[in-house]
Scaffold this motif. Sequence first.
Motif, PDB file in Angstrom:
ATOM      1  N   TYR A  71     -34.208 -19.570 -27.478  1.00  0.00           N
ATOM      2  CA  TYR A  71     -33.688 -20.784 -28.100  1.00  0.00           C
ATOM      3  C   TYR A  71     -34.231 -20.987 -29.514  1.00  0.00           C
ATOM      4  N   VAL A  72     -34.907 -19.993 -30.048  1.00  0.00           N
ATOM      5  CA  VAL A  72     -35.524 -20.072 -31.376  1.00  0.00           C
ATOM      6  C   VAL A  72     -34.869 -19.028 -32.285  1.00  0.00           C
ATOM      7  N   PRO A  73     -34.532 -19.398 -33.529  1.00  0.00           N
ATOM      8  CA  PRO A  73     -34.630 -20.736 -34.110  1.00  0.00           C
ATOM      9  C   PRO A  73     -33.518 -21.654 -33.598  1.00  0.00           C
ATOM     10  N   ALA A  74     -33.858 -22.930 -33.500  1.00  0.00           N
ATOM     11  CA  ALA A  74     -32.872 -23.939 -33.117  1.00  0.00           C
ATOM     12  C   ALA A  74     -31.951 -24.231 -34.298  1.00  0.00           C
ATOM     13  N   TRP A  75     -30.937 -25.038 -34.046  1.00  0.00           N
ATOM     14  CA  TRP A  75     -30.012 -25.424 -35.121  1.00  0.00           C
ATOM     15  C   TRP A  75     -30.658 -26.363 -36.144  1.00  0.00           C
ATOM     16  N   THR A  76     -31.879 -26.773 -35.898  1.00  0.00           N
ATOM     17  CA  THR A  76     -32.627 -27.546 -36.904  1.00  0.00           C
ATOM     18  C   THR A  76     -33.144 -26.652 -38.016  1.00  0.00           C
ATOM     19  N   TRP A 102     -33.786 -25.978 -27.323  1.00  0.00           N
ATOM     20  CA  TRP A 102     -34.419 -26.455 -26.096  1.00  0.00           C
ATOM     21  C   TRP A 102     -34.636 -27.953 -26.213  1.00  0.00           C
ATOM     22  N   ARG A 103     -34.673 -28.658 -25.090  1.00  0.00           N
ATOM     23  CA  ARG A 103     -34.618 -30.129 -25.112  1.00  0.00           C
ATOM     24  C   ARG A 103     -35.884 -30.792 -25.659  1.00  0.00           C
ATOM     25  N   GLU A 104     -36.983 -30.088 -25.699  1.00  0.00           N
ATOM     26  CA  GLU A 104     -38.240 -30.674 -26.175  1.00  0.00           C
ATOM     27  C   GLU A 104     -38.855 -29.771 -27.245  1.00  0.00           C
ATOM     28  N   PRO A 105     -39.405 -30.343 -28.326  1.00  0.00           N
ATOM     29  CA  PRO A 105     -39.295 -31.752 -28.710  1.00  0.00           C
ATOM     30  C   PRO A 105     -37.953 -32.006 -29.400  1.00  0.00           C
ATOM     31  N   TRP A 106     -37.428 -33.204 -29.236  1.00  0.00           N
ATOM     32  CA  TRP A 106     -36.128 -33.522 -29.835  1.00  0.00           C
ATOM     33  C   TRP A 106     -36.028 -35.017 -30.085  1.00  0.00           C
ATOM     34  N   GLY A 107     -35.448 -35.378 -31.227  1.00  0.00           N
ATOM     35  CA  GLY A 107     -35.285 -36.789 -31.553  1.00  0.00           C
ATOM     36  C   GLY A 107     -34.181 -36.981 -32.569  1.00  0.00           C
ATOM     37  N   THR A 108     -34.131 -38.150 -33.175  1.00  0.00           N
ATOM     38  CA  THR A 108     -33.069 -38.485 -34.130  1.00  0.00           C
ATOM     39  C   THR A 108     -33.079 -37.553 -35.330  1.00  0.00           C
ATOM     40  N   GLY A 109     -34.259 -37.216 -35.815  1.00  0.00           N
ATOM     41  CA  GLY A 109     -34.348 -36.332 -36.977  1.00  0.00           C
ATOM     42  C   GLY A 109     -33.744 -34.971 -36.706  1.00  0.00           C
ATOM     43  N   GLU A 110     -34.023 -34.426 -35.521  1.00  0.00           N
ATOM     44  CA  GLU A 110     -33.455 -33.140 -35.145  1.00  0.00           C
ATOM     45  C   GLU A 110     -31.932 -33.222 -35.036  1.00  0.00           C
ATOM     46  N   ASP A 111     -31.446 -34.316 -34.463  1.00  0.00           N
ATOM     47  CA  ASP A 111     -29.999 -34.511 -34.364  1.00  0.00           C
ATOM     48  C   ASP A 111     -29.341 -34.534 -35.742  1.00  0.00           C
ATOM     49  N   PRO A 158     -28.394 -25.156 -19.048  1.00  0.00           N
ATOM     50  CA  PRO A 158     -29.388 -26.007 -18.382  1.00  0.00           C
ATOM     51  C   PRO A 158     -30.739 -25.974 -19.101  1.00  0.00           C
ATOM     52  N   GLY A 159     -31.292 -27.161 -19.301  1.00  0.00           N
ATOM     53  CA  GLY A 159     -32.596 -27.287 -19.932  1.00  0.00           C
ATOM     54  C   GLY A 159     -32.555 -27.505 -21.425  1.00  0.00           C
ATOM     55  N   CYS A 160     -31.387 -27.279 -22.040  1.00  0.00           N
ATOM     56  CA  CYS A 160     -31.270 -27.427 -23.490  1.00  0.00           C
ATOM     57  C   CYS A 160     -30.895 -28.862 -23.864  1.00  0.00           C
ATOM     58  N   VAL A 161     -30.840 -29.136 -25.155  1.00  0.00           N
ATOM     59  CA  VAL A 161     -30.435 -30.460 -25.621  1.00  0.00           C
ATOM     60  C   VAL A 161     -29.060 -30.806 -25.068  1.00  0.00           C
ATOM     61  N   LEU A 162     -28.160 -29.845 -25.144  1.00  0.00           N
ATOM     62  CA  LEU A 162     -26.827 -29.999 -24.551  1.00  0.00           C
ATOM     63  C   LEU A 162     -26.838 -29.222 -23.237  1.00  0.00           C
ATOM     64  N   ASP A 163     -27.335 -29.878 -22.212  1.00  0.00           N
ATOM     65  CA  ASP A 163     -27.581 -29.255 -20.904  1.00  0.00           C
ATOM     66  C   ASP A 163     -26.287 -28.964 -20.163  1.00  0.00           C
ATOM     67  N   THR A 164     -25.341 -29.871 -20.227  1.00  0.00           N
ATOM     68  CA  THR A 164     -24.101 -29.785 -19.460  1.00  0.00           C
ATOM     69  C   THR A 164     -22.897 -29.885 -20.387  1.00  0.00           C
ATOM     70  N   VAL A 165     -21.725 -29.612 -19.825  1.00  0.00           N
ATOM     71  CA  VAL A 165     -20.479 -29.811 -20.582  1.00  0.00           C
ATOM     72  C   VAL A 165     -20.368 -31.255 -21.044  1.00  0.00           C
ATOM     73  N   ALA A 166     -20.720 -32.203 -20.182  1.00  0.00           N
ATOM     74  CA  ALA A 166     -20.655 -33.622 -20.569  1.00  0.00           C
ATOM     75  C   ALA A 166     -21.547 -33.900 -21.776  1.00  0.00           C
ATOM     76  N   ASP A 167     -22.748 -33.295 -21.814  1.00  0.00           N
ATOM     77  CA  ASP A 167     -23.640 -33.474 -22.959  1.00  0.00           C
ATOM     78  C   ASP A 167     -23.010 -32.906 -24.227  1.00  0.00           C
ATOM     79  N   ALA A 168     -22.444 -31.713 -24.116  1.00  0.00           N
ATOM     80  CA  ALA A 168     -21.861 -31.062 -25.287  1.00  0.00           C
ATOM     81  C   ALA A 168     -20.671 -31.852 -25.824  1.00  0.00           C
ATOM     82  N   VAL A 169     -19.815 -32.316 -24.930  1.00  0.00           N
ATOM     83  CA  VAL A 169     -18.661 -33.110 -25.354  1.00  0.00           C
ATOM     84  C   VAL A 169     -19.132 -34.394 -26.029  1.00  0.00           C
TER      85      VAL A 169
END
Length: 371
Positions: free
Chosen positions: A94-99, A134-143, A176-187
Amino acid sequence: MLLSYCTNVHPAEDLDGILAQLDGYAVPVRESLGADRLGVGLWLAAEVAAGLAADRSARRRLAAELSARGLAVQTLNAFPYGGFHNEVVKHDVYVPAWTSPARLRYTMDCVTVLADLLAPEAGYGSISTLPLGWREPWGTGEDLRCGAAFEEVCRVLRTSLSRGERPIRLAVEPEPGCVLDTVADAVGWLADRVDPEHIGLCLDTCHLAVSFADPAAAVERIYAAGLRVVKVQASAALEVADPGTEPARAALRRFAEPRYLHQVRELRSSGEVLAADDLPQALDDLPAEGPWRVHFHVPLHAAPDRPLTSTTGVLLDAVDAVRTHAPEEHPHIEVETYTWNVLPGRPDVAGGIAEELRWAQVRLAAQEVGR
């Protein structure tokens, strides 16, 4: 339908090695299938992609080498950045992330390369990518940083389309386990944030199965949001109905290998889904009172030994749902079993890939005829 298999199963991370792997695997697979041409979903590590993107003559040579071998490209897998066959990969995939600017550069290099490799019959090119990180660490800045990166992707893809080039689309792959874990998250993250002409989803049917989502409902959610399935990664997860028994646990331990992360989800009778980030953790921590699905891509044509099974039914249901919603679009389908080299028993890779593709051709073609 140009069915592809993903070459991230092969460890080469330089151009000569990639061609050698294609000679050793892809060409024998094509010959075994009796096909004039075989679709390959190329995985190019970041260093290879950068070199090709900087040298148009090298891209033309690669296109000629692929054509000479009877291999056709319509999609790239740009999820792993590099080191995908290291002794231990786990979270490094998962490295590098999209950040990170490095992720954007790698993806744009893949766009440049794919534009010169696209098979003549391909209506568009697709590039699958990780679900932000990956889902951690993640916040508004990363988004915010990810949003800016995706805006740049759209700008580049829009510009290439305006020059009359065939469309290339980015396909975000929930896992699973990522910031966008599921299809619902990605949508939820992509809708109203990206231009759906240029960015959509990669539906990995192993990941979809692990989430215990209903395939038809998940696909409906994508299209209802104005997005599209750009690419389907045809894959199957491990499943066990009663993970608390000793035979089941013994069977699962055979798949608890050290290279890749094998996320586990348990479905409780209440409908709640419990999570573990890796199979050894699940064996230690989950209550094992309901069925498990494990993120371990298993061959489509060969069910694991009982009491384990696989989720090929989810794959078939998902592809059927995509065809219902997009009958004219023909999203790319790529068989992606990257785990051949860590499967118990070390099976024949070339023979196994050929059998997987044969399985997929027969079943997906039968689905199409039955519509």
